[in-house]
Design a protein around this motif. Structure first.
Motif, PDB file in Angstrom:
ATOM      1  N   ALA A   1      -0.208 -17.451  85.484  1.00 15.07           N
ATOM      2  CA  ALA A   1       0.575 -16.339  85.436  1.00 15.07           C
ATOM      3  C   ALA A   1       1.501 -16.343  84.380  1.00 15.07           C
ATOM      4  O   ALA A   1       2.060 -15.225  84.012  1.00 15.07           O
ATOM      5  CB  ALA A   1       1.146 -16.290  86.587  1.00 15.07           C
TER       6      ALA A   1
ATOM      7  N   VAL B   1       7.927 -17.652  88.602  1.00 16.19           N
ATOM      8  CA  VAL B   1       6.610 -18.444  87.934  1.00 16.19           C
ATOM      9  C   VAL B   1       7.242 -19.714  87.325  1.00 16.19           C
ATOM     10  O   VAL B   1       6.363 -20.909  87.500  1.00 16.19           O
ATOM     11  CB  VAL B   1       6.047 -17.642  87.051  1.00 16.19           C
TER      12      VAL B   1
ATOM     13  N   LEU C   1       0.523 -15.614  90.809  1.00 15.12           N
ATOM     14  CA  LEU C   1       1.487 -16.565  91.646  1.00 15.12           C
ATOM     15  C   LEU C   1       1.417 -16.602  92.954  1.00 15.12           C
ATOM     16  O   LEU C   1       1.407 -17.858  93.557  1.00 15.12           O
ATOM     17  CB  LEU C   1       2.866 -16.135  91.431  1.00 15.12           C
TER      18      LEU C   1
ATOM     19  N   GLY D   1       0.229 -20.501  89.093  1.00 15.06           N
ATOM     20  CA  GLY D   1       1.455 -20.369  88.100  1.00 15.06           C
ATOM     21  C   GLY D   1       1.119 -20.523  86.802  1.00 15.06           C
ATOM     22  O   GLY D   1       1.582 -19.822  85.835  1.00 15.06           O
TER      23      GLY D   1
END
Length: 186
Positions: free
Chosen positions: A21, A45, A13, A18
């Protein structure tokens, strides 16, 4: 391992990844459902991916696990601002500010929520507090220029712009262009 997944997700992140993640933080949060940090990170996230309803649920979960979790309240407040839910944002951010009185970002977000709710005087006071908490922050001063300008407090915006100019002339020029473009919009 939940901790390894959590650590990988937060590192991804931080690099702006993102999407990558997401599966790691969701797995970590599911493996450790009573861990407010993992719930908070899942919210971060998801918020970065603009999956706001899911992010809100995770922030609320983190707060439910630890009602004194100021950062979760701050990030939930920012998310609520994005959703146009200013009253709810103000409530979360005021609580966060009382829990973490030295957090300049919380004060900045509170100022934004108050301004968008039409409470300019209170917004300006919170913005002043944010600046006092982080007086040497170029990022804070830049956001202050934009916030004061948007609130119609032109002289305050110009004063902050001069501070920015003393640190970064190019950024000040870009802000001045933005301010000029806003005059044409309003």
């Amino acid at each position: 391992n939940a901790i390894a997944d959590n650590n990988l997700a937060t590192a991804l992140l931080a690099r702006g990844a993102g999407v990558e993640a997401l599966p790691h933080i969701l797995r970590a949060a599911q493996l450790r459902p009573e861990d407010e940090e993992m719930a908070y990170n899942a919210g971060n996230v998801l918020a970065s991916l603009r999956r706001d309803d899911e992010a809100r649920a995770w922030f609320e979960r983190a707060i439910g696990l630890n009602p004194r979790f100021a950062l979760a309240r701050t990030n939930l407040g920012a998310l609520l601002i994005r959703q146009g839910r200013f009253g709810e944002a103000i409530a979360q951010l005021e609580t966060a500010a009382s829990l973490a009185p030295d957090n300049a970002v919380t004060r900045l977000n509170l100022a934004v929520a108050l301004a968008r709710a039409g409470r300019t005087g209170a917004a300006a006071a919170r913005l002043d507090e944010a600046i006092q908490l982080s007086p040497d922050s170029l990022e804070m001063r830049t956001k202050a220029v934009q916030a004061f300008w948007t609130m119609g407090l032109r002289e305050r915006a110009l004063r902050e712009l001069e501070w920015v100019r003393g640190v970064n002339g190019h950024l000040a020029d870009e802000l001045a262009k933005w301010m000029d473009s806003q005059k044409k919009v309003h």
